[in-house]
Design a protein around this motif. Sequence first.
Motif, short mmCIF file in Angstrom:
data_model
loop_
_atom_site.label_atom_id
_atom_site.label_comp_id
_atom_site.label_asym_id
_atom_site.label_seq_id
_atom_site.Cartn_x
_atom_site.Cartn_y
_atom_site.Cartn_z
N MET A 190 1.13 -1.11 -0.32
CA MET A 190 0.17 0.11 0.03
C MET A 190 0.99 1.03 0.04
O MET A 190 0.44 2.19 -0.91
N LYS A 191 1.93 1.30 0.23
CA LYS A 191 2.53 2.25 0.91
C LYS A 191 3.05 2.77 -0.20
O LYS A 191 3.35 3.61 -0.88
N VAL A 192 4.31 1.55 -1.42
CA VAL A 192 4.62 2.19 -3.04
C VAL A 192 3.23 2.83 -3.81
O VAL A 192 3.82 3.34 -4.30
N LEU A 193 2.37 2.13 -3.07
CA LEU A 193 1.31 2.99 -3.93
C LEU A 193 0.63 3.85 -4.02
O LEU A 193 1.08 5.12 -5.07
N ARG A 194 0.68 4.03 -2.48
CA ARG A 194 0.62 5.34 -1.95
C ARG A 194 1.55 6.43 -2.96
O ARG A 194 1.26 7.91 -3.21
N GLU A 195 3.43 6.20 -2.28
CA GLU A 195 4.58 7.24 -2.86
C GLU A 195 3.77 7.75 -3.71
O GLU A 195 4.52 8.34 -4.65
N GLY A 196 3.25 6.58 -4.66
CA GLY A 196 3.90 6.62 -5.66
C GLY A 196 2.72 7.33 -6.35
O GLY A 196 3.01 7.48 -8.00
N GLY A 197 1.81 7.66 -6.52
CA GLY A 197 0.84 8.56 -6.65
C GLY A 197 -0.56 7.52 -6.94
O GLY A 197 -1.39 8.26 -7.60
N VAL A 198 -0.88 6.34 -7.02
CA VAL A 198 -1.21 5.52 -7.47
C VAL A 198 -2.30 5.34 -6.46
O VAL A 198 -4.11 5.16 -7.25
N ILE A 199 -2.71 5.40 -5.47
CA ILE A 199 -3.79 5.40 -4.67
C ILE A 199 -4.00 6.42 -3.84
O ILE A 199 -2.55 7.25 -3.07
N ARG A 200 -4.61 6.46 -3.16
CA ARG A 200 -4.76 7.22 -2.16
C ARG A 200 -5.63 6.44 -0.94
O ARG A 200 -6.20 5.83 -0.84
N SER A 201 -5.27 7.28 0.44
CA SER A 201 -5.53 6.11 1.75
C SER A 201 -5.62 6.82 2.59
O SER A 201 -5.10 7.92 3.36
N VAL A 202 -7.40 6.85 3.23
CA VAL A 202 -7.67 7.73 3.84
C VAL A 202 -8.18 6.87 5.13
O VAL A 202 -8.70 5.91 4.90
N PRO A 203 -7.91 7.37 6.40
CA PRO A 203 -8.26 7.50 7.71
C PRO A 203 -9.88 6.95 7.78
O PRO A 203 -10.48 7.94 7.18
N ASN A 204 -9.93 5.93 8.30
CA ASN A 204 -11.42 6.15 8.41
C ASN A 204 -12.12 5.12 9.32
O ASN A 204 -11.88 4.15 9.49
N GLY A 205 -12.21 6.01 9.92
CA GLY A 205 -12.32 5.14 12.09
C GLY A 205 -10.64 4.52 12.47
O GLY A 205 -9.60 5.63 11.93
N ARG A 206 -10.15 3.59 12.64
CA ARG A 206 -9.40 2.16 12.62
C ARG A 206 -9.03 1.99 11.41
O ARG A 206 -7.63 1.41 11.35
N ASN A 207 -9.66 2.20 10.65
CA ASN A 207 -9.15 1.23 8.85
C ASN A 207 -9.23 2.66 8.18
O ASN A 207 -8.74 3.67 8.78
N ARG A 208 -8.05 1.94 7.35
CA ARG A 208 -8.63 3.04 5.57
C ARG A 208 -9.15 2.54 4.80
O ARG A 208 -9.66 1.23 4.28
N THR A 209 -9.50 3.38 3.60
CA THR A 209 -10.31 3.31 2.27
C THR A 209 -9.50 3.79 1.36
O THR A 209 -8.55 4.78 1.59
N LEU A 210 -9.35 2.69 0.37
CA LEU A 210 -8.44 3.31 -0.70
C LEU A 210 -9.21 3.41 -1.82
O LEU A 210 -10.28 2.98 -2.03
N SER A 211 -8.22 4.09 -2.47
CA SER A 211 -9.01 4.77 -3.68
C SER A 211 -7.88 4.77 -5.04
O SER A 211 -6.78 5.74 -4.60
N LEU A 212 -8.32 4.60 -6.30
CA LEU A 212 -7.54 4.95 -7.74
C LEU A 212 -7.31 6.11 -7.32
O LEU A 212 -8.85 6.71 -7.64
N ARG A 213 -6.05 7.19 -7.75
CA ARG A 213 -6.26 8.24 -7.91
C ARG A 213 -6.11 8.30 -9.63
O ARG A 213 -5.30 9.14 -10.01
N ARG A 214 -7.53 7.76 -10.32
CA ARG A 214 -7.71 8.44 -11.44
C ARG A 214 -7.81 9.98 -12.35
O ARG A 214 -7.40 9.81 -13.26
N ASP A 215 -8.58 10.60 -11.56
CA ASP A 215 -8.61 11.57 -11.89
C ASP A 215 -6.66 12.62 -12.65
O ASP A 215 -6.50 13.03 -13.29
N ASP A 216 -6.33 12.55 -11.17
CA ASP A 216 -4.94 12.99 -10.59
C ASP A 216 -3.98 11.67 -12.08
O ASP A 216 -3.21 13.23 -12.84
N LEU A 217 -3.49 11.14 -12.29
CA LEU A 217 -2.90 9.93 -13.56
C LEU A 217 -3.68 10.14 -14.43
O LEU A 217 -2.35 9.91 -15.47
N ASP A 218 -4.63 10.32 -14.93
CA ASP A 218 -5.53 10.43 -16.28
C ASP A 218 -4.78 12.29 -16.70
O ASP A 218 -4.85 12.27 -17.22
#
Length: 105
Positions: free
Chosen positions: A62-90
């Motif tokens: 997850m860290k490599v994907l986040r640092e590469g700008g591929v995903i966004r990892s947002v805190p959601n309570g004690r968990n994380r919600t992951l999403s693809l950074r499609r708009d930024d990458l496109d």
Amino acid sequence: MPAAIDLPHPDRDDITLEGVLFALSDSERLAIARELRVGPLDAVNCVPWDPSMPKSTKSHLMKVLREGGVIRSVPNGRNRTLSLRRDDLDARFPGLLDAILDADH
């Protein structure tokens, strides 16, 4: 247990081609990106991992994907919600994300 903290993500203009290609060069990380293509997911429900894979390995993927700008990892309570950074990458590299995610595997 404390709530998850916000992690740093590269700004759109700081996402590099090399970083994206490196992040997606690993089959496990590519599987995560393909799974996120349908929409955001909780990190605990994401990817078809080997159940014996150490938590530290999962976090590193997850860290490599986040640092590469591929995903966004947002805190959601004690968990994380992951999403693809499609708009930024496109915006940075038109067509690249679809070309990689659609490639035969």
